[in-house]
Design a protein around this motif. Structure first.
Motif, PDB file in Angstrom:
ATOM      1  N   LEU A 149      53.636  62.552  55.587  1.00 60.57           N
ATOM      2  CA  LEU A 149      52.789  63.563  54.964  1.00 60.57           C
ATOM      3  C   LEU A 149      52.025  64.407  55.972  1.00 60.57           C
ATOM      4  CD1 LEU A 149      51.399  61.331  52.098  1.00 60.57           C
ATOM      5  CD2 LEU A 149      53.318  62.926  52.005  1.00 60.57           C
ATOM      6  N   GLY A 150      51.974  63.982  57.219  1.00 61.09           N
ATOM      7  CA  GLY A 150      51.252  64.734  58.238  1.00 61.09           C
ATOM      8  C   GLY A 150      50.099  63.917  58.793  1.00 61.09           C
ATOM      9  N   GLN A 151      49.128  64.614  59.381  1.00 61.18           N
ATOM     10  CA  GLN A 151      47.955  63.963  59.941  1.00 61.18           C
ATOM     11  C   GLN A 151      46.708  64.434  59.206  1.00 61.18           C
ATOM     12  OE1 GLN A 151      48.216  64.863  64.153  1.00 61.18           O
ATOM     13  NE2 GLN A 151      49.309  62.962  64.525  1.00 61.18           N
ATOM     14  N   ILE A 152      45.712  63.588  59.206  1.00 56.87           N
ATOM     15  CA  ILE A 152      44.456  63.886  58.522  1.00 56.87           C
ATOM     16  C   ILE A 152      43.775  65.059  59.205  1.00 56.87           C
ATOM     17  CG2 ILE A 152      42.157  63.012  57.962  1.00 56.87           C
ATOM     18  CD1 ILE A 152      43.424  60.192  57.909  1.00 56.87           C
ATOM     19  N   MET A 153      43.360  66.049  58.414  1.00 57.05           N
ATOM     20  CA  MET A 153      42.632  67.173  58.989  1.00 57.05           C
ATOM     21  C   MET A 153      41.145  67.105  58.657  1.00 57.05           C
ATOM     22  SD  MET A 153      43.764  70.463  56.754  1.00 57.05           S
ATOM     23  CE  MET A 153      42.598  71.053  55.555  1.00 57.05           C
ATOM     24  N   ASP A 154      40.791  66.343  57.614  1.00 54.74           N
ATOM     25  CA  ASP A 154      39.385  66.263  57.228  1.00 54.74           C
ATOM     26  C   ASP A 154      39.193  65.073  56.287  1.00 54.74           C
ATOM     27  OD1 ASP A 154      36.721  66.975  57.185  1.00 54.74           O
ATOM     28  OD2 ASP A 154      37.054  68.962  56.351  1.00 54.74           O
ATOM     29  N   PHE A 155      37.938  64.844  55.938  1.00 60.51           N
ATOM     30  CA  PHE A 155      37.580  63.755  55.034  1.00 60.51           C
ATOM     31  C   PHE A 155      36.659  64.300  53.957  1.00 60.51           C
ATOM     32  CE2 PHE A 155      38.308  61.994  59.204  1.00 60.51           C
ATOM     33  CZ  PHE A 155      39.097  60.892  58.959  1.00 60.51           C
ATOM     34  N   GLU A 156      36.733  63.714  52.765  1.00 57.74           N
ATOM     35  CA  GLU A 156      35.756  64.011  51.720  1.00 57.74           C
ATOM     36  C   GLU A 156      34.801  62.822  51.692  1.00 57.74           C
ATOM     37  OE1 GLU A 156      36.862  66.085  48.011  1.00 57.74           O
ATOM     38  OE2 GLU A 156      36.214  64.203  47.091  1.00 57.74           O
ATOM     39  N   ILE A 157      33.540  63.082  51.959  1.00 60.60           N
ATOM     40  CA  ILE A 157      32.551  62.016  52.114  1.00 60.60           C
ATOM     41  C   ILE A 157      31.507  62.099  51.014  1.00 60.60           C
ATOM     42  CG2 ILE A 157      30.786  61.060  53.644  1.00 60.60           C
ATOM     43  CD1 ILE A 157      32.450  62.139  55.998  1.00 60.60           C
ATOM     44  N   ASP A 158      31.193  60.961  50.427  1.00 61.85           N
ATOM     45  CA  ASP A 158      30.099  60.844  49.468  1.00 61.85           C
ATOM     46  C   ASP A 158      28.829  60.619  50.286  1.00 61.85           C
ATOM     47  OD1 ASP A 158      28.122  59.929  47.689  1.00 61.85           O
ATOM     48  OD2 ASP A 158      29.622  59.037  46.369  1.00 61.85           O
ATOM     49  N   LEU A 159      28.032  61.649  50.426  1.00 53.74           N
ATOM     50  CA  LEU A 159      26.839  61.562  51.271  1.00 53.74           C
ATOM     51  C   LEU A 159      25.778  60.628  50.699  1.00 53.74           C
ATOM     52  CD1 LEU A 159      26.493  65.290  52.381  1.00 53.74           C
ATOM     53  CD2 LEU A 159      27.443  63.365  53.668  1.00 53.74           C
ATOM     54  N   GLN A 160      25.724  60.505  49.382  1.00 52.22           N
ATOM     55  CA  GLN A 160      24.733  59.618  48.772  1.00 52.22           C
ATOM     56  C   GLN A 160      25.035  58.151  49.061  1.00 52.22           C
ATOM     57  OE1 GLN A 160      24.743  60.797  44.660  1.00 52.22           O
ATOM     58  NE2 GLN A 160      23.242  62.419  45.011  1.00 52.22           N
ATOM     59  N   GLN A 161      26.319  57.793  49.044  1.00 49.03           N
ATOM     60  CA  GLN A 161      26.702  56.401  49.284  1.00 49.03           C
ATOM     61  C   GLN A 161      27.136  56.154  50.730  1.00 49.03           C
ATOM     62  OE1 GLN A 161      29.508  54.892  46.460  1.00 49.03           O
ATOM     63  NE2 GLN A 161      28.332  55.581  44.703  1.00 49.03           N
ATOM     64  N   GLY A 162      27.360  57.231  51.489  1.00 48.17           N
ATOM     65  CA  GLY A 162      27.781  57.085  52.867  1.00 48.17           C
ATOM     66  C   GLY A 162      29.191  56.521  53.003  1.00 48.17           C
ATOM     67  N   LYS A 163      30.078  56.884  52.061  1.00 48.25           N
ATOM     68  CA  LYS A 163      31.443  56.356  52.064  1.00 48.25           C
ATOM     69  C   LYS A 163      32.453  57.498  52.046  1.00 48.25           C
ATOM     70  CE  LYS A 163      30.363  52.112  49.591  1.00 48.25           C
ATOM     71  NZ  LYS A 163      30.678  51.286  48.427  1.00 48.25           N
ATOM     72  N   ILE A 164      33.623  57.230  52.619  1.00 44.71           N
ATOM     73  CA  ILE A 164      34.719  58.193  52.554  1.00 44.71           C
ATOM     74  C   ILE A 164      35.338  58.095  51.166  1.00 44.71           C
ATOM     75  CG2 ILE A 164      36.963  58.854  53.489  1.00 44.71           C
ATOM     76  CD1 ILE A 164      36.071  57.584  56.146  1.00 44.71           C
TER      77      ILE A 164
END
Length: 91
Positions: free
Chosen positions: A20-35
């Motif tokens: 599928l390729g390589q990771i270009m970014d992440f979606e992060i839940d800032l309230q919980q501090g989790k990806i």
């Protein structure tokens, strides 16, 4: 492991064996501090090297294994990009 370490690994779908390729970014839940998800570029099929500007999001729980060189994911249907969602999905 640092986030930058993830971005050097190839992402492979265990459903069909496709790269599928390589990771270009992440979606992060800032309230919980989790990806919440990893974000990959979606490439045009014609040449495979020119990006179409679209993104593929893969929910964090769909990551099966993080290896030395690859990240194995179970991707049956991608989550639509954030700007194309009607509401935030329950992941």
């Amino acid at each position: 492991m640092k986030l930058s370490d993830f971005q050097t690994k190839d992402v492979v779908n265990i459903i069909d064996g496709s790269r599928l390729g390589q990771i270009m970014d992440f979606e992060i839940d800032l309230q919980q501090g989790k990806i919440r998800a990893i974000i990959l570029p979606k490439y045009a099929k014609r040449f495979g090297i020119f990006g179409s500007g679209e993104e593929v999001l893969i929910a964090w729980q769909n990551i099966v294994k993080v290896g030395k060189d690859v990240i194995l994911v179970r991707l049956e249907q991608p989550i639509p990009p954030y700007d194309q969602r009607n509401e935030y999905p329950a992941i």
